[in-house]
Design an enzyme around this catalytic site. Structure first.
Site, PDB file in Angstrom:
ATOM      1  N   GLY A 104      44.882 -29.583  -9.618  1.00 53.19           N
ATOM      2  CA  GLY A 104      44.762 -28.550  -8.581  1.00 53.19           C
ATOM      3  C   GLY A 104      45.471 -27.407  -8.675  1.00 53.19           C
ATOM      4  N   THR A 105      46.206 -27.048  -9.917  1.00 50.47           N
ATOM      5  CA  THR A 105      47.244 -25.991 -10.050  1.00 50.47           C
ATOM      6  C   THR A 105      46.359 -24.780  -9.701  1.00 50.47           C
ATOM      7  OG1 THR A 105      47.157 -25.923 -12.335  1.00 50.47           O
ATOM      8  CG2 THR A 105      48.816 -27.503 -11.599  1.00 50.47           C
ATOM      9  N   ASN A 106      45.432 -24.494 -10.289  1.00 51.82           N
ATOM     10  CA  ASN A 106      44.712 -23.462  -9.997  1.00 51.82           C
ATOM     11  C   ASN A 106      44.124 -22.937  -8.398  1.00 51.82           C
ATOM     12  OD1 ASN A 106      44.243 -21.871 -12.642  1.00 51.82           O
ATOM     13  ND2 ASN A 106      43.692 -23.761 -13.296  1.00 51.82           N
ATOM     14  N   ILE A 141      29.021 -30.347 -14.166  1.00 53.35           N
ATOM     15  CA  ILE A 141      28.213 -29.139 -14.601  1.00 53.35           C
ATOM     16  C   ILE A 141      27.340 -28.986 -13.345  1.00 53.35           C
ATOM     17  CG2 ILE A 141      26.364 -28.385 -15.928  1.00 53.35           C
ATOM     18  CD1 ILE A 141      28.842 -28.496 -17.526  1.00 53.35           C
ATOM     19  N   LEU A 142      27.265 -27.576 -12.619  1.00 51.88           N
ATOM     20  CA  LEU A 142      26.266 -27.208 -11.811  1.00 51.88           C
ATOM     21  C   LEU A 142      24.914 -27.052 -11.929  1.00 51.88           C
ATOM     22  CD1 LEU A 142      28.329 -24.255  -9.752  1.00 51.88           C
ATOM     23  CD2 LEU A 142      28.350 -26.708  -9.343  1.00 51.88           C
ATOM     24  N   ASN A 191      34.320 -19.286 -12.857  1.00 54.60           N
ATOM     25  CA  ASN A 191      34.968 -20.534 -13.433  1.00 54.60           C
ATOM     26  C   ASN A 191      36.314 -19.894 -14.145  1.00 54.60           C
ATOM     27  OD1 ASN A 191      35.350 -23.072 -14.475  1.00 54.60           O
ATOM     28  ND2 ASN A 191      34.472 -22.312 -16.243  1.00 54.60           N
ATOM     29  N   HIS A 238      38.377 -20.978 -17.494  1.00 56.92           N
ATOM     30  CA  HIS A 238      38.201 -21.686 -18.753  1.00 56.92           C
ATOM     31  C   HIS A 238      39.695 -21.400 -19.534  1.00 56.92           C
ATOM     32  CE1 HIS A 238      36.738 -24.315 -21.826  1.00 56.92           C
ATOM     33  NE2 HIS A 238      37.099 -23.233 -22.667  1.00 56.92           N
TER      34      HIS A 238
HETATM   35  C1  GAR Z   1      42.724 -25.940 -16.139  1.00 60.09           C
HETATM   36  O1  GAR Z   1      43.431 -25.557 -17.155  1.00 60.09           O
HETATM   37  C2  GAR Z   1      41.316 -25.297 -16.151  1.00 60.09           C
HETATM   38  O2  GAR Z   1      41.216 -24.124 -16.856  1.00 60.09           O
HETATM   39  C3  GAR Z   1      40.622 -26.477 -16.769  1.00 60.09           C
HETATM   40  O3  GAR Z   1      41.062 -27.887 -16.354  1.00 60.09           O
HETATM   41  C4  GAR Z   1      42.246 -27.518 -15.927  1.00 60.09           C
HETATM   42  C5  GAR Z   1      42.285 -27.898 -14.557  1.00 60.09           C
HETATM   43  O4  GAR Z   1      43.695 -27.858 -13.842  1.00 60.09           O
HETATM   44  N1  GAR Z   1      39.018 -26.233 -16.953  1.00 60.09           N
HETATM   45  C6  GAR Z   1      38.140 -26.488 -18.056  1.00 60.09           C
HETATM   46  O5  GAR Z   1      38.602 -27.037 -18.794  1.00 60.09           O
HETATM   47  C7  GAR Z   1      36.736 -26.138 -17.655  1.00 60.09           C
HETATM   48  N2  GAR Z   1      36.018 -26.122 -18.723  1.00 60.09           N
HETATM   49  P1  GAR Z   1      44.202 -27.678 -12.451  1.00 60.09           P
HETATM   50  O6  GAR Z   1      43.324 -28.995 -11.783  1.00 60.09           O
HETATM   51  O7  GAR Z   1      45.521 -27.953 -12.604  1.00 60.09           O
HETATM   52  O8  GAR Z   1      43.641 -26.353 -11.847  1.00 60.09           O
END
Ligand code: GAR
Length: 208
Positions: free
Chosen positions: A12-14, A93-94, A108, A110
């Site tokens: 969940g850093t994003n 996947i939704l 999203n 990526h």
């Molecule tokens: C992030 O790097 C995001 O871009 C990636 O998963 C990580 C989640 O980190 N998503 C994908 O690869 C989707 N195809 P987070 O939980 O710390 O945000």
């Protein structure tokens, strides 16, 4: 004020970047109304709790079909009257019913410069392993609209990150998160909430 649902599966850093951007005023046209996790153990749920945001868990394995899982997700989104959906490290996947219910309202993040290192099976650390394996010198992150093709929707924002000779997948993942994802995701969320993104097929225009 748009209501933002953030869908997560892991650290969940994003999500944290979005919550911080809300607190600092970078996101001012919307507010996170709920965090929906595909896993009960996701640290992202802790982050939601710490920010006083309701957290929910909708697990794929609790449902017999993709359709039933989608319906459960849709019910949860409707419970919070979500206007906008942000996939922030959401690894399911939704299905079509959700994509149809929220046209150009799902985005999203990526961790690569799409169309490189993306599509089915490309997620998390593996994306960075593939970039290093290929030997590219520049990678980055992309925020895009979600359609029925994995990582295939129109691109909203991208930010490049240089690959350093000493990088391994972990160091690269950390830098791409810090220097790209955590910057462009909150920016895109604000643009979408403020109705500043005009989309026509693959063409995306940011209205100043
Ligand atoms: C992030 O790097 C995001 O871009 C990636 O998963 C990580 C989640 O980190 N998503 C994908 O690869 C989707 N195809 P987070 O939980 O710390 O945000």
């Amino acid at each position: 004020m748009k209501k933002i649902a953030v869908l997560v599966s892991g650290g969940g850093t994003n999500l944290q970047a979005i919550l911080d951007a809300q607190a600092s005023g970078i996101i001012k046209s919307g507010k996170v109304c709920c965090v929906i996790s595909s896993s009960p153990n996701a640290f992202a749920l802790e982050r939601a709790k710490n920010a006083g945001v309701p957290g929910e868990c909708v697990r794929r394995k609790d449902y017999e079909s993709v359709q039933a899982f989608d319906e459960a997700l849709l019910n949860t989104l409707e419970k919070y009257n979500a206007d906008i959906i942000v996939l922030a490290g959401f690894l399911c996947i939704l299905g079509e019913s959700i994509i149809r219910a929220y046209p150009n309202k799902i985005i999203n993040v990526h961790p690569s410069l799409i169309p490189s290192f993306c599509g089915d099976g490309f997620y998390g650390l593996m994306v960075h392993e593939k970039a290093l394996e290929y030997g590219v010198k520049v990678t980055g992150a992309t925020v895009h609209f979600v359609n029925e093709i994995t990582d295939g929707g129109a691109i909203i924002l991208q930010k490049a990150v240089n690959i350093l000779p000493e990088d391994d997948a972990e160091s690269l993942q950390k830098r791409v998160m810090k220097e790209a994802e955590h910057i462009i995701l909150p920016q895109a969320v604000e643009l979408l909430c403020a109705d500043k993104i005009k989309v026509d097929g693959r063409k995306v225009e940011i209205i100043a």
